[in-house]
Design a protein around this motif. Sequence first.
Motif: not given
Ligand code: MN
Length: 337
Positions: A33-35, A95-97, A120-123, A140-142, A170-172
């Motif tokens: 859902p975030d992507a 996004v979110d990749c 994106d938001h992935h460390r 979240a990327t959102g 979703s992401d939280t």
């Molecule tokens: Mn995400």
Amino acid sequence: MTSVVGGGEWRRLVAALARADSVVVVGHVNPDPDALGSALALALGLRGAGCAQVQVTFDAEPFAVPRALRWLPGASDLIVAPEQVLAHPDCLVAVDCAAPDRLGRLLEVAGRAGVFAVLDHHRSNPGFGDIEVVASDAPATGVLVARLLDDLGCPRTPDIATNLYAAISSDTGSFRFPATTAQTHGLAAELHRSGIDHSAIATELFASRPIAVARLAGQMMVDAQYEETALHGAGLLIGIVSRADRADLGVSFDEVESLVTDLAAIGDADTAVLLKEDDDGGWRVSARSKGAVDLGSFAASRGGGGHTQAAGYAAAGDAEVISADLLHGLEGFMADR
Ligand SMILES: [Mn+2]
């Protein structure tokens, strides 16, 4: 909130999107859902702002919009299959990749775009593309798309707000995970004011599991491997869903992802891992921790990535071998607490 919002790369992204006449927004392979919510929100905003051609896409084999996400506003008219994507868009935004391979077949199109941007938001994101906006503190990327649309002057319509709220809740994990802050709740409040039906969104996200998936979850749980003394006593739980298990119940690969949440909800183990086999016999490993293990670093060491408490990677071979690697490999990634 985060330092990259409003920074140099951020301003380049805003400028690139503001001048683009054609934009392709790409979510990661087998989108969550975030992507997909982030991609649809951005696309709806750009279309509303007068961008002539806007498409949303992602790679999946075979290509299909996940059944559980078809209700997202804009899904029926903005999403196209990878082969239908514009050959030379002015801008392609991933996004979110968390890594280039998360674009799948669309990485090739990204190379042909006027501008290839990453949001994106992935460390674990190593940084790639012509423009890189990676805010590892964003839950979240959102959240990033919400700020981006603000800076582009796009009003938050109920459809945009619904996609953003789905992405963020979703992401939280319904605003439970540690990355959730007062600002996250503040944004949720703003989205409420934009005219969303938060209860209907929660039902779609958290109370819409088909009975076949629930039965599969039951089987997976009965057979789950529980290693009580693993991880210095923190405990490890491993669930396995093979393609034969899915075939028996008519469950698709994308429908299995939510089962890791069932494992993570169990209090007897800090770390929960789901091994799911795709239709070609490859495995996807999804892991969740309550804090004892740094899963992002562990997943990165196995060629994947993610966050401290939620991460994943692809694996080949027997489930038994992958499980044994988890049992022995995770202990080297205990979090500093
Ligand atoms: Mn995400």
